[in-house]
Design an enzyme around this catalytic site. Structure first.
Site, PDB file in Angstrom:
ATOM      1  N   HIS A  81     -38.360  47.039   0.668  1.00  0.00           N
ATOM      2  CA  HIS A  81     -37.942  47.748   1.878  1.00  0.00           C
ATOM      3  C   HIS A  81     -38.494  47.015   3.085  1.00  0.00           C
ATOM      4  CE1 HIS A  81     -36.293  51.354   3.837  1.00  0.00           C
ATOM      5  NE2 HIS A  81     -37.209  51.105   4.758  1.00  0.00           N
ATOM      6  N   ARG A 167     -35.131  61.112  14.347  1.00  0.00           N
ATOM      7  CA  ARG A 167     -36.009  60.098  14.926  1.00  0.00           C
ATOM      8  C   ARG A 167     -35.212  59.018  15.638  1.00  0.00           C
ATOM      9  NH1 ARG A 167     -38.448  57.785  10.094  1.00  0.00           N
ATOM     10  NH2 ARG A 167     -39.541  56.371  11.512  1.00  0.00           N
TER      11      ARG A 167
END
Length: 445
Positions: A81, A167
């Site tokens: 990731h 977010r």
């Protein structure tokens, strides 16, 4: 407990215990905590931060909000990731590459956050590609192909799926605690044997300084280790877009095209190819942790051989077809316009914030939740920091049928490419590595 009291407590710099985090996340999933309230909590977290224990508790509760993916084979199960950055299309290459050396790669990815592009947004530039699948569907693909790239849904870390979207549009992205919990809740749900993290450092990512990036990397390694997932982090340069040789593609379709170019090339021996080199370094770390190869040198050589053989491109195409995509060649882009150097000099700076904002303004990224993207707009830089440039040399190209990106170029208070009269050293690609922390492994399930 009252939700408003928990928000007030964090707003005033207080510390929430594990029961309070459990109550908050459960209430968010049931709808008792509204998006407005969770946005307020996210802002309070951004301002006041989270303690290590709070990060672990939040990660645990976000993981517990959904289910885990089942094992479908006896192959090692690994993933990577990235914290995200301009031109970061590593995942598109890494997933099929690692699958080619006998691992399963169940990649649960995300969409764009702020200026950084999302892997799912890039893949959805491919006609028909399905990023949303049931667990049964994705498990079948993993068993047959060895890799998939999907998004978190209402079964996999649903709390993160909702908070992630909030977010993106409320300026609450740059929080070590929120980033850690978001990433690891999804990765833990994938039932991995090993994880490698690419933490970007520089103006094109969320962590602009090496100290901030290291703090995040250490948080990810610590919480991953505490949850029983060996996690290795690599800090890499993001003061300039990531690409091949002197060129870097930024946008959705254009990044898919660049990733395919790397997978099609017959020489993967190295040289000036930051995208390939970083992909191989991250892949080698992941498969080493999983015990596929005995040492990094062997892993590096074998991975480069797979890329040069054409097998990785074949596996990528197989994965795309399995997820409904139809790919017959490079994805068409919008109209191209070129920009050239007005003087001789040396490239001292690439204005990553301005480039990222231009992509968003042209519809290639989101300004509010739920927007439909224009996948075919993009930007391509043709120089890297430290390059010696002559007057009239191509600096960057824009792909946009409207005047949105061109207007951004003209209105930018700083040039997109800053030139210096004296030599400028090239940036180092890999800045630091942080090995897995195996000290404590309490059960977070």
């Amino acid at each position: 407990m009252l939700n408003t009291n928990l928000i007030r407590k964090k707003r005033d710099g207080g510390i929430l215990d594990s029961d309070e985090w459990q109550f908050l996340i459960n209430s968010y999933c049931t709808g008792d905590v509204t998006d407005a309230q969770m946005a307020a909590m996210a802002m309070a977290i951004c301002i006041n931060g989270l303690t290590p224990d709070e990060i672990s508790s939040l990660t645990c509760e976000m993981l517990a909000s959904g289910t885990r993916l089942p094992r479908v084979s006896d192959r090692p199960r690994v993933d990577k990731h990235s914290t995200g950055g301009l031109g970061d299309k590593v995942s598109l290459i890494l997933a099929p590459l690692i699958a080619c050396v006998g691992c399963d790669v169940p990649m649960i990815s995300g969409r764009g956050l702020g200026r950084t592009g999302g892997t799912l947004d890039k893949l959805e530039a491919i006609e028909g590609y399905r990023a949303s699948m049931s667990i049964d569907e994705s498990s079948k693909i993993l068993k047959e192909v060895g890799a998939f790239i999907i998004g978190a849904d209402e079964q996999i870390a649903p709390a993160d799926r909702r908070l992630y979207a909030l977010r993106d549009v409320t300026a609450t992205v740059e929080s070590v605690g929120l980033i850690t919990a978001s990433i690891l809740s999804k990765k833990l749900a994938a039932s991995l044997d090993a994880l490698v993290m690419d933490v970007k450092v520089g103006s094109g990512g969320f962590m602009h300084t090496r100290d901030d990036a290291k703090e995040l990397a250490e948080s990810l390694v610590r919480v991953g280790g505490q949850s029983g997932l060996p996690t290795h982090a690599i800090l890499s340069d993001m003061d300039q877009p990531l690409g091949v040789e002197a060129s870097a593609a930024i946008g959705n379709a254009i990044e898919v095209n660049e990733a395919m170019e790397v997978m099609k090339q017959s020489d993967a021996s190295g040289g000036e190819n930051p995208l390939l080199d970083l992909t191989v370094a991250l892949s080698a770390s992941a498969v080493m942790q999983a015990g596929v190869f005995e040492d990094l040198k062997t892993a590096d050589e074998q991975l480069r051989e797979k890329l040069a053989s054409g097998h990785v491109m074949e596996r990528f195409e197989q994965m795309i077809r399995a997820q409904g995509g139809r790919l017959s060649g490079p994805i068409p882009l919008e109209q191209r316009r070129d920009y050239f150097a007005e003087t001789d000099g040396c490239v001292a700076k690439i204005n990553c914030p301005a480039i990222g904002d231009a992509i968003i303004a042209s519809g290639g990224g989101r300004r509010s939740g739920g927007e439909t993207l224009n996948h075919r707009v993009g930007i391509q830089t043709h120089v890297r920091i430290g390059d010696v440039v002559e007057k009239g040399q191509l600096l960057f190209s824009i792909f946009d049928d409207s005047d949105s990106i061109a207007s951004s170029v003209q209105k930018s208070p700083e040039p997109w490419v800053t030139m210096a009269d004296s030599p400028v050293p090239a940036n180092k690609l890999i800045l630091e590595t942080i090995p897995p922390n195996t000290a404590d492994n309490p059960d977070m399930t």
